[in-house]
Design an enzyme around this catalytic site. Sequence first.
Site, PDB file in Angstrom:
ATOM      1  N   GLU A  79       0.909  -1.270  -0.038  1.00  0.00           N
ATOM      2  CA  GLU A  79       0.123   0.036  -0.007  1.00  0.00           C
ATOM      3  C   GLU A  79       0.856   1.327  -0.105  1.00  0.00           C
ATOM      4  O   GLU A  79       0.318   2.189   0.410  1.00  0.00           O
ATOM      5  CB  GLU A  79      -1.009  -0.032   1.212  1.00  0.00           C
ATOM      6  CG  GLU A  79      -1.847  -1.104   1.518  1.00  0.00           C
ATOM      7  CD  GLU A  79      -3.056  -1.385   0.090  1.00  0.00           C
ATOM      8  OE1 GLU A  79      -2.937  -0.254  -0.648  1.00  0.00           O
ATOM      9  OE2 GLU A  79      -3.696  -2.082   0.160  1.00  0.00           O
ATOM     10  N   HIS A  97      -2.731   2.060   8.800  1.00  0.00           N
ATOM     11  CA  HIS A  97      -3.803   1.147   7.974  1.00  0.00           C
ATOM     12  C   HIS A  97      -3.634  -0.227   8.802  1.00  0.00           C
ATOM     13  O   HIS A  97      -2.795  -0.725   8.912  1.00  0.00           O
ATOM     14  CB  HIS A  97      -3.270   0.813   6.472  1.00  0.00           C
ATOM     15  CG  HIS A  97      -4.071  -0.025   5.841  1.00  0.00           C
ATOM     16  ND1 HIS A  97      -5.659  -0.135   5.899  1.00  0.00           N
ATOM     17  CD2 HIS A  97      -3.812  -1.353   5.318  1.00  0.00           C
ATOM     18  CE1 HIS A  97      -5.961  -1.196   5.421  1.00  0.00           C
ATOM     19  NE2 HIS A  97      -4.824  -1.993   4.959  1.00  0.00           N
ATOM     20  N   HIS A  99      -6.556  -3.793   9.389  1.00  0.00           N
ATOM     21  CA  HIS A  99      -7.913  -4.715   9.403  1.00  0.00           C
ATOM     22  C   HIS A  99      -8.306  -4.893  10.639  1.00  0.00           C
ATOM     23  O   HIS A  99      -9.027  -5.856  10.821  1.00  0.00           O
ATOM     24  CB  HIS A  99      -7.518  -5.800   8.642  1.00  0.00           C
ATOM     25  CG  HIS A  99      -6.812  -5.737   7.176  1.00  0.00           C
ATOM     26  ND1 HIS A  99      -6.359  -6.632   6.528  1.00  0.00           N
ATOM     27  CD2 HIS A  99      -6.673  -4.665   6.626  1.00  0.00           C
ATOM     28  CE1 HIS A  99      -6.090  -6.286   5.339  1.00  0.00           C
ATOM     29  NE2 HIS A  99      -6.091  -4.865   5.329  1.00  0.00           N
ATOM     30  N   HIS A 159     -12.678  -3.846   3.698  1.00  0.00           N
ATOM     31  CA  HIS A 159     -11.130  -3.907   3.879  1.00  0.00           C
ATOM     32  C   HIS A 159     -10.588  -3.582   5.197  1.00  0.00           C
ATOM     33  O   HIS A 159     -10.009  -4.401   5.820  1.00  0.00           O
ATOM     34  CB  HIS A 159     -10.597  -3.164   2.709  1.00  0.00           C
ATOM     35  CG  HIS A 159      -8.953  -3.039   2.445  1.00  0.00           C
ATOM     36  ND1 HIS A 159      -8.427  -2.963   1.481  1.00  0.00           N
ATOM     37  CD2 HIS A 159      -8.081  -3.413   3.512  1.00  0.00           C
ATOM     38  CE1 HIS A 159      -6.880  -2.916   1.684  1.00  0.00           C
ATOM     39  NE2 HIS A 159      -6.820  -3.370   3.012  1.00  0.00           N
TER      40      HIS A 159
HETATM   41 ZN   LIG Z   1      -5.204  -3.583   3.841  1.00  0.00          ZN
END
Ligand SMILES: [Zn+2]
Length: 225
Positions: A79, A97, A99, A159
Site C-alpha cells: 500500500e 492502516h 484490518h 477492507h
Molecule cells: Zn489492507
Amino acid sequence: MTDSSSALVQERAAVADACRRLGAAGLLIGTAGNVSVRVGDRVAVTATGAVLAQLTAGQVTVVDLDGETVAGTLQPTSELDLHLGVYRRYGAGAVVHTHAPMATALSCVLGELPCIHYQLLALGGTVRVAPYATFGTPDLAESVLAALDGRSAALMANHGSVTVGPTLDKAVENALLLEWACGVYQHAAALGKPRVLDERQQLAVIEAAIARNYGTTQPLQEGKA
Ligand SMILES: [Zn+2]
C-alpha cells in the site's frame, strides 16, 4: 544514500513500537496492515509480509516521496502508493492502516460512520467509507485519499481503516479512537437505530473544546484545588 540522517534510525524503531502498540490493542491480524512516518521527504514504512504485531526496526524500510528505497533491506508495503499519496496531498506526518475487527465489520455494511459521539469530531466528524478496490492498486489509493479529505480517518469498504496524524503517536491514537467508535456504533446499532449528533450539537462541541482547551491537562488556577 544510506547515511544515518537519511536512514531514519529512530523513526524505524518508532514505527516498530507503534505496530506493537496496535497489536497489543487487538487491531492487527497477522501480516495485514501497514504503518509509516514521514520526516521531510523521507518515509519510514513497514515491509510487506512482516507480522506487524511483532515488527522489528529491521523490518522497516525507508523510501523517498517517489517510493525509491533509501535505506533498509526489505520491500515496502504493497500500500505504499496510499501512504505516499497521503503525504503528497495532505502533508500528514504519519499513516496507519489496519484490518481492525470493528472498523472492518462496519466497512462491510455502512456507507459512512455517522457522528454518534462527540469524540469522533477529533477525526473530523462523520467518517467516510472509501469505495472498494483491490488492495495495493492506484484505484484504492485514490479512493481512500478522496475519503480522507478534511478528515483524519476513513474506512475502506470490505477492507479496513486508515488514519493519519501530524505525528506517529497521533495517527496511532486516531486508529484506536476509530476502532473504539466503531465498536460503540455496533453495540448501539444492536439495540436500535443510533442517534446522530446534528450540526448544531457538533458545532457546540467544537466551540466548547476550543474554549476549554479540551484534551490537554491544565494547571490548577490560583486558590483552587
Ligand atoms: Zn489492507
